[in-house]
Design a protein around this motif. Structure first.
Motif, short mmCIF file in Angstrom:
data_model
loop_
_atom_site.label_atom_id
_atom_site.label_comp_id
_atom_site.label_asym_id
_atom_site.label_seq_id
_atom_site.Cartn_x
_atom_site.Cartn_y
_atom_site.Cartn_z
N GLY A 182 0.68 -1.24 0.00
CA GLY A 182 -0.08 -0.02 0.01
C GLY A 182 0.88 1.18 0.00
O GLY A 182 0.18 2.32 0.02
N THR A 185 -0.25 4.76 -1.85
CA THR A 185 -1.01 5.68 -1.10
C THR A 185 -0.40 6.73 -0.61
O THR A 185 -0.66 7.79 -0.42
CB THR A 185 -1.76 4.97 -0.02
OG1 THR A 185 -2.71 3.88 -0.76
CG2 THR A 185 -2.94 5.88 0.35
N GLU A 274 -12.97 -0.12 9.86
CA GLU A 274 -12.33 -1.05 9.19
C GLU A 274 -11.03 -0.61 8.43
O GLU A 274 -11.50 0.05 7.25
CB GLU A 274 -13.13 -2.05 8.44
CG GLU A 274 -14.26 -3.14 9.24
CD GLU A 274 -14.72 -3.98 8.20
OE1 GLU A 274 -13.98 -4.57 7.41
OE2 GLU A 274 -16.17 -4.12 8.61
N PRO A 276 -7.67 -0.66 6.27
CA PRO A 276 -7.05 -1.44 5.26
C PRO A 276 -5.90 -2.22 6.00
O PRO A 276 -5.10 -1.37 6.65
CB PRO A 276 -6.59 -0.77 3.95
CG PRO A 276 -7.55 0.44 4.15
CD PRO A 276 -7.83 0.54 5.51
N SER A 278 -3.06 -3.09 4.90
CA SER A 278 -1.78 -2.36 4.40
C SER A 278 -1.48 -0.90 5.28
O SER A 278 -0.38 -0.92 5.43
CB SER A 278 -1.79 -2.16 2.98
OG SER A 278 -2.86 -1.22 2.60
N SER A 279 -2.40 -0.28 5.48
CA SER A 279 -2.25 0.93 6.19
C SER A 279 -1.85 0.64 7.71
O SER A 279 -0.89 1.18 8.32
CB SER A 279 -3.75 1.63 6.43
OG SER A 279 -4.40 0.79 7.21
N TRP A 314 -5.92 6.75 4.44
CA TRP A 314 -6.54 5.69 3.83
C TRP A 314 -8.27 6.15 4.19
O TRP A 314 -8.93 5.22 4.02
CB TRP A 314 -6.32 4.45 4.43
CG TRP A 314 -5.26 3.80 3.73
CD1 TRP A 314 -5.13 2.83 2.64
CD2 TRP A 314 -3.70 3.99 3.96
NE1 TRP A 314 -4.03 2.40 2.32
CE2 TRP A 314 -2.98 3.12 3.05
CE3 TRP A 314 -3.05 4.77 4.84
CZ2 TRP A 314 -1.60 3.15 3.00
CZ3 TRP A 314 -1.73 4.85 4.90
CH2 TRP A 314 -1.10 3.83 3.83
#
Length: 347
Positions: A182, A185, A274, A276, A278-279, A314
């Motif tokens: 990720g 981002t 919720e 992610p 990856s964050s 995110w």
């Protein structure tokens, strides 16, 4: 593993002594300032009016995940200590790990949790009791000077350092994977940074394994350990960094940090968020690196400020992130309270 006492180190004086006494207060003030900064932009009335439905079961799951992380960390440290000749059961080292974690939460002490468990471990006997309790009390109430420490104490600190290095490796590997998944981002170069972090960590692991496998470099390392009066440290170093144990240790270290990521994710879920995965794989490893700087009390304030900024990329509400972070910190304190039994038992 001789434990002959060495010459007593001199006590620090002047401005160093003043700074040492004042530093805990400075850290508390910095934590308060960072926590105020993280919460100053939150509209608490609007947040309460939004009627957030908190789900306590997720908070229970958080406590379980944190306990699993501490148990796994204690097991790793226990195997390292036993490999170099220290006595005691793995359960004793897990209990010490919890006690060290409790001290790191800001319990008044003249030394950190890592120093506490490294010193106390040198007094654990084969029947899991503590020997020379008066000497132990003296060691715990004075600053540690490894230059004048006994070989046994040096060996204990070395294995505690190896344990920390394995944890750092797992943290960086997980962070690198998060950036690969990720990082775009964050910035256009985020994914490239992830590959670079993974490359550096893998290369470092292979290089250390090569040093331990090659006879000449291994002998040089043993001579260095002998000079540092840590001649029994080689089995622990092999257990941590030799091939193929380094692969097992890396996977285990990643697993320990996965429990931490799950714990914080569960805190977010408790407030209906919720994030992610990856964050969290980017934010929490980055936070762990920041926590190496002694500028807060157990991450309070620094954790809230960092994660609210990172997760906002995110689309996660900073207000809910701060709430989840405060809950995470409180549950962490509750989760390491079993360590108080070991502290009180020594008393």
């Amino acid at each position: 593993m001789s434990s002959q006492p060495q010459s007593t180190p001199k006590n620090p004086s002047g401005w160093k002594s003043i700074l040492k006494r004042a530093w805990p207060t400075i850290r508390i003030l910095l934590s308060i300032a960072l926590l105020w900064k993280a919460t100053s932009g939150i509209n608490w009335h609007a947040l309460l009016d939004s009627q957030i439905k908190m789900e306590p079961m997720w908070l229970i799951a958080t406590a379980i995940a944190i306990c699993c992380a501490f148990i796994c960390g204690g097991l790793r440290w226990g195997f390292l200590m036993r490999s170099v000749g220290f006595q005691g059961s793995l359960g004793s080292y897990i209990a010490l790990y919890f006690a060290g974690g409790l001290i790191n939460q800001g319990l008044p002490s003249t030394l950190g949790g890592d120093s506490y468990r490294a010193i106390t471990a040198t007094h654990i006997t084969s029947n899991n009791s503590l020997s020379d309790t008066k000497e132990l009390d003296q060691e715990l109430h004075h600053s540690v000077d490894l230059e004048h420490a006994t070989p046994k104490l040096r060996l204990s600190f070395s294995m505690t350092l190896v344990d920390r290095l394995l944890g750092l490796a797992g943290n960086n590997l997980l962070g690198g994977l998060g950036l690969v998944m990720g990082g775009a981002t964050l910035a256009t170069w985020g994914q490239d940074l992830g590959y670079a972090v993974l490359g550096v960590m893998i290369f470092s692991g292979l290089l250390i394994a090569l040093v331990l496998a090659w006879g000449t470099s291994r002998q040089l390392l043993q001579k260095l350990l002998d000079r540092l009066q840590m001649n029994n440290a080689m089995p622990g170093i092999n257990l941590a960094f030799s091939w193929p144990m380094n692969m097992v240790q890396a996977l285990f270290a990643i697993g320990v940090h996965c429990f931490i990521i799950l714990a914080f994710g569960f805190c977010l879920r408790a407030y209906g968020v919720e994030a992610p995965i990856s964050s969290l794989m980017i934010g929490l490893p980055a936070l762990s690196l920041l926590l190496m700087l002694p500028i807060s009390i157990s991450g309070w304030g620094l954790r809230e400020a960092t994660l609210s900024s990172v997760l906002a990329l995110w689309g996660v509400s900073p207000s809910l992130t701060v709430l989840a972070s405060i809950s995470y910190g409180a549950i962490t304190v509750l989760s390491v309270l079993p360590g108080a039994y070991f502290l009180l038992k020594r008393k």
